[in-house]
Write a protein that holds these residues in place. Sequence first.
Motif, PDB file in Angstrom:
ATOM      1  N   HIS A  19       0.854  -1.179   0.000  1.00 16.20           N
ATOM      2  CA  HIS A  19       0.000   0.000   0.000  1.00 16.20           C
ATOM      3  C   HIS A  19       0.890   1.230   0.000  1.00 16.20           C
ATOM      4  O   HIS A  19       2.094   1.147   0.284  1.00 16.20           O
ATOM      5  CB  HIS A  19      -0.941   0.010   1.219  1.00 16.20           C
ATOM      6  N   ALA A  20       0.319   2.362  -0.361  1.00 16.14           N
ATOM      7  CA  ALA A  20       1.088   3.604  -0.432  1.00 16.14           C
ATOM      8  C   ALA A  20       1.378   4.086   0.986  1.00 16.14           C
ATOM      9  O   ALA A  20       0.588   4.799   1.595  1.00 16.14           O
ATOM     10  CB  ALA A  20       0.319   4.659  -1.211  1.00 16.14           C
ATOM     11  N   THR A  21       2.508   3.700   1.506  1.00 16.37           N
ATOM     12  CA  THR A  21       2.876   3.978   2.890  1.00 16.37           C
ATOM     13  C   THR A  21       3.258   5.449   3.055  1.00 16.37           C
ATOM     14  O   THR A  21       4.210   5.920   2.445  1.00 16.37           O
ATOM     15  CB  THR A  21       4.053   3.076   3.312  1.00 16.37           C
ATOM     16  N   LYS A  22       2.502   6.144   3.874  1.00 19.86           N
ATOM     17  CA  LYS A  22       2.719   7.589   4.052  1.00 19.86           C
ATOM     18  C   LYS A  22       3.794   7.898   5.088  1.00 19.86           C
ATOM     19  O   LYS A  22       4.456   8.933   5.018  1.00 19.86           O
ATOM     20  CB  LYS A  22       1.410   8.264   4.459  1.00 19.86           C
ATOM     21  N   SER A  23       3.939   7.011   6.077  1.00 18.71           N
ATOM     22  CA  SER A  23       4.936   7.222   7.115  1.00 18.71           C
ATOM     23  C   SER A  23       5.511   5.868   7.525  1.00 18.71           C
ATOM     24  O   SER A  23       4.759   4.906   7.719  1.00 18.71           O
ATOM     25  CB  SER A  23       4.309   7.919   8.324  1.00 18.71           C
ATOM     26  N   PHE A  24       6.830   5.813   7.634  1.00 17.76           N
ATOM     27  CA  PHE A  24       7.516   4.566   7.947  1.00 17.76           C
ATOM     28  C   PHE A  24       8.020   4.574   9.385  1.00 17.76           C
ATOM     29  O   PHE A  24       8.136   5.627  10.020  1.00 17.76           O
ATOM     30  CB  PHE A  24       8.694   4.362   6.991  1.00 17.76           C
ATOM     31  N   ASP A  25       8.345   3.400   9.873  1.00 14.19           N
ATOM     32  CA  ASP A  25       9.003   3.266  11.169  1.00 14.19           C
ATOM     33  C   ASP A  25      10.479   3.579  10.959  1.00 14.19           C
ATOM     34  O   ASP A  25      11.228   2.749  10.427  1.00 14.19           O
ATOM     35  CB  ASP A  25       8.803   1.850  11.722  1.00 14.19           C
ATOM     36  N   SER A  26      10.885   4.773  11.357  1.00 13.08           N
ATOM     37  CA  SER A  26      12.246   5.226  11.058  1.00 13.08           C
ATOM     38  C   SER A  26      13.322   4.444  11.814  1.00 13.08           C
ATOM     39  O   SER A  26      14.507   4.544  11.478  1.00 13.08           O
ATOM     40  CB  SER A  26      12.381   6.720  11.381  1.00 13.08           C
ATOM     41  N   SER A  27      12.914   3.654  12.809  1.00  9.41           N
ATOM     42  CA  SER A  27      13.897   2.863  13.560  1.00  9.41           C
ATOM     43  C   SER A  27      14.272   1.575  12.835  1.00  9.41           C
ATOM     44  O   SER A  27      15.234   0.911  13.209  1.00  9.41           O
ATOM     45  CB  SER A  27      13.352   2.525  14.951  1.00  9.41           C
ATOM     46  N   LYS A  28      13.509   1.235  11.802  1.00  7.77           N
ATOM     47  CA  LYS A  28      13.753  -0.008  11.063  1.00  7.77           C
ATOM     48  C   LYS A  28      14.410   0.296   9.722  1.00  7.77           C
ATOM     49  O   LYS A  28      13.902   1.101   8.943  1.00  7.77           O
ATOM     50  CB  LYS A  28      12.453  -0.776  10.851  1.00  7.77           C
ATOM     51  N   LYS A  29      15.537  -0.335   9.461  1.00  5.19           N
ATOM     52  CA  LYS A  29      16.281  -0.117   8.231  1.00  5.19           C
ATOM     53  C   LYS A  29      16.281  -1.380   7.365  1.00  5.19           C
ATOM     54  O   LYS A  29      16.368  -2.502   7.877  1.00  5.19           O
ATOM     55  CB  LYS A  29      17.720   0.293   8.537  1.00  5.19           C
ATOM     56  N   ILE A  30      16.194  -1.183   6.079  1.00  4.53           N
ATOM     57  CA  ILE A  30      16.247  -2.299   5.127  1.00  4.53           C
ATOM     58  C   ILE A  30      17.681  -2.796   5.030  1.00  4.53           C
ATOM     59  O   ILE A  30      18.625  -2.007   4.880  1.00  4.53           O
ATOM     60  CB  ILE A  30      15.748  -1.853   3.744  1.00  4.53           C
ATOM     61  N   ALA A  31      17.866  -4.097   5.104  1.00  7.33           N
ATOM     62  CA  ALA A  31      19.202  -4.685   4.969  1.00  7.33           C
ATOM     63  C   ALA A  31      19.761  -4.392   3.581  1.00  7.33           C
ATOM     64  O   ALA A  31      19.020  -4.335   2.594  1.00  7.33           O
ATOM     65  CB  ALA A  31      19.131  -6.192   5.202  1.00  7.33           C
ATOM     66  N   THR A 191      20.970  16.167 -19.331  1.00 12.20           N
ATOM     67  CA  THR A 191      20.820  14.799 -19.833  1.00 12.20           C
ATOM     68  C   THR A 191      19.736  14.020 -19.104  1.00 12.20           C
ATOM     69  O   THR A 191      19.002  13.255 -19.719  1.00 12.20           O
ATOM     70  CB  THR A 191      22.155  14.052 -19.700  1.00 12.20           C
ATOM     71  N   TRP A 192      19.633  14.225 -17.784  1.00 10.21           N
ATOM     72  CA  TRP A 192      18.688  13.474 -16.953  1.00 10.21           C
ATOM     73  C   TRP A 192      17.778  14.419 -16.181  1.00 10.21           C
ATOM     74  O   TRP A 192      18.232  15.461 -15.703  1.00 10.21           O
ATOM     75  CB  TRP A 192      19.436  12.592 -15.941  1.00 10.21           C
ATOM     76  N   ASN A 193      16.517  14.040 -16.070  1.00 10.42           N
ATOM     77  CA  ASN A 193      15.555  14.775 -15.247  1.00 10.42           C
ATOM     78  C   ASN A 193      14.776  13.797 -14.384  1.00 10.42           C
ATOM     79  O   ASN A 193      14.658  12.611 -14.721  1.00 10.42           O
ATOM     80  CB  ASN A 193      14.577  15.578 -16.099  1.00 10.42           C
ATOM     81  N   VAL A 194      14.217  14.318 -13.286  1.00  8.66           N
ATOM     82  CA  VAL A 194      13.422  13.464 -12.415  1.00  8.66           C
ATOM     83  C   VAL A 194      12.161  12.997 -13.148  1.00  8.66           C
ATOM     84  O   VAL A 194      11.515  13.761 -13.859  1.00  8.66           O
ATOM     85  CB  VAL A 194      13.045  14.208 -11.113  1.00  8.66           C
ATOM     86  N   SER A 195      11.850  11.726 -12.983  1.00  8.18           N
ATOM     87  CA  SER A 195      10.651  11.137 -13.566  1.00  8.18           C
ATOM     88  C   SER A 195       9.614  10.821 -12.497  1.00  8.18           C
ATOM     89  O   SER A 195       8.439  11.135 -12.631  1.00  8.18           O
ATOM     90  CB  SER A 195      11.008   9.854 -14.332  1.00  8.18           C
ATOM     91  N   VAL A 196      10.050  10.184 -11.417  1.00 13.98           N
ATOM     92  CA  VAL A 196       9.164   9.789 -10.321  1.00 13.98           C
ATOM     93  C   VAL A 196      10.041   9.474  -9.115  1.00 13.98           C
ATOM     94  O   VAL A 196      11.252   9.265  -9.267  1.00 13.98           O
ATOM     95  CB  VAL A 196       8.292   8.572 -10.726  1.00 13.98           C
ATOM     96  N   MET A 197       9.447   9.459  -7.937  1.00 12.16           N
ATOM     97  CA  MET A 197      10.179   9.120  -6.719  1.00 12.16           C
ATOM     98  C   MET A 197       9.534   7.902  -6.068  1.00 12.16           C
ATOM     99  O   MET A 197       8.384   7.563  -6.358  1.00 12.16           O
ATOM    100  CB  MET A 197      10.159  10.283  -5.723  1.00 12.16           C
ATOM    101  N   ALA A 198      10.265   7.282  -5.159  1.00 14.24           N
ATOM    102  CA  ALA A 198       9.713   6.148  -4.415  1.00 14.24           C
ATOM    103  C   ALA A 198      10.413   6.031  -3.074  1.00 14.24           C
ATOM    104  O   ALA A 198      11.629   6.221  -2.975  1.00 14.24           O
ATOM    105  CB  ALA A 198       9.871   4.852  -5.198  1.00 14.24           C
ATOM    106  N   ALA A 199       9.616   5.741  -2.051  1.00  7.57           N
ATOM    107  CA  ALA A 199      10.152   5.545  -0.706  1.00  7.57           C
ATOM    108  C   ALA A 199       9.976   4.082  -0.316  1.00  7.57           C
ATOM    109  O   ALA A 199       8.976   3.449  -0.670  1.00  7.57           O
ATOM    110  CB  ALA A 199       9.426   6.446   0.292  1.00  7.57           C
ATOM    111  N   PHE A 200      10.945   3.572   0.446  1.00  2.00           N
ATOM    112  CA  PHE A 200      10.915   2.176   0.885  1.00  2.00           C
ATOM    113  C   PHE A 200      11.245   2.103   2.375  1.00  2.00           C
ATOM    114  O   PHE A 200      12.067   2.874   2.875  1.00  2.00           O
ATOM    115  CB  PHE A 200      11.926   1.337   0.099  1.00  2.00           C
ATOM    116  N   GLY A 201      10.625   1.163   3.052  1.00  4.25           N
ATOM    117  CA  GLY A 201      10.887   0.975   4.478  1.00  4.25           C
ATOM    118  C   GLY A 201       9.874   0.022   5.077  1.00  4.25           C
ATOM    119  O   GLY A 201       9.332  -0.848   4.379  1.00  4.25           O
TER     120      GLY A 201
END
Length: 223
Positions: A19-31, A191-201
Amino acid sequence: MTTSREKKQEIIDAFHFRHATKSFDSSKKIADSDFDFILETGRLSPSSVGYEPWKFLVVQSPELRAKLKEVSSGARGQLDTASHFVVILAHKNARYDSDYVYNIHKNVKQIPEEMLQDILPRYKAFQDDSQNLFESERSLFDWASKQTYIALANMMTSAAQIGIDSCPIEGYLPEAVNNILADEGIVDTDTWNVSVMAAFGYRETEPAREKTRQPLNDIVKWV
C-alpha cells in the motif's frame, strides 16, 4: 517444493500487502542485501526497444532529503521516515541516433557495427513515424519516463514480496527537484531529469482500510 498454485498465491498476497505507505518506522532499516535485490529488479525491468532510459538515485543524505522535502509536498512524511528514498531519473534524449543509445547497442547489447547500421533505420521509424517522439524534447522525455514506471512497479512488487513497504511519489515540483540535484552536482540535468520518486521501508501503522479496486469484470473486456 513450491507449487505453481502456491507461488501465484504468494504473488497475489504481496499485491494485497503493498500500500502507499505515508509514514515509515524510522527505527527499522532495510538490509543492504534486501535493497540490492529491489534495485536489481529495477535494473532487470523491460523497456521499450531495450533502451533502459533510467537511473536510480538513492538519497540517504539527511541534508539532501531536507532540501527535497521543501519542494515535495507529497513526500514530506516519507522523506523523514523512509529507510531508503529513490529518485528515478529519465533520459532526456534517448533518440535512436544519440550517444546514449549507441552505447546501449554497442557496449551493453554488444551488437556488431554492421548489424547496428542495418537496424538503426527501423529504430528511427519506430520513434519518429510510430511514436511521434521527435515532435518536441518533452515528447522524447515523456516516452523515456514511461519506461521508468515499469521499473518502479517491479521494485515495489519485489519489495512487497519480501515484506518491505513502499510508496510511489509524484507530489513534487519537477523543476525545483532538478535544480536541487544540479546545484548539488549530483545530476547533469541537461541529460537526466526526475521522472518519479519512491520511498521504501517498514510501515509505522497498518492501513486504515483494506485495499479497494474496481471489479475485474469492469476493467477487462475480451474481444
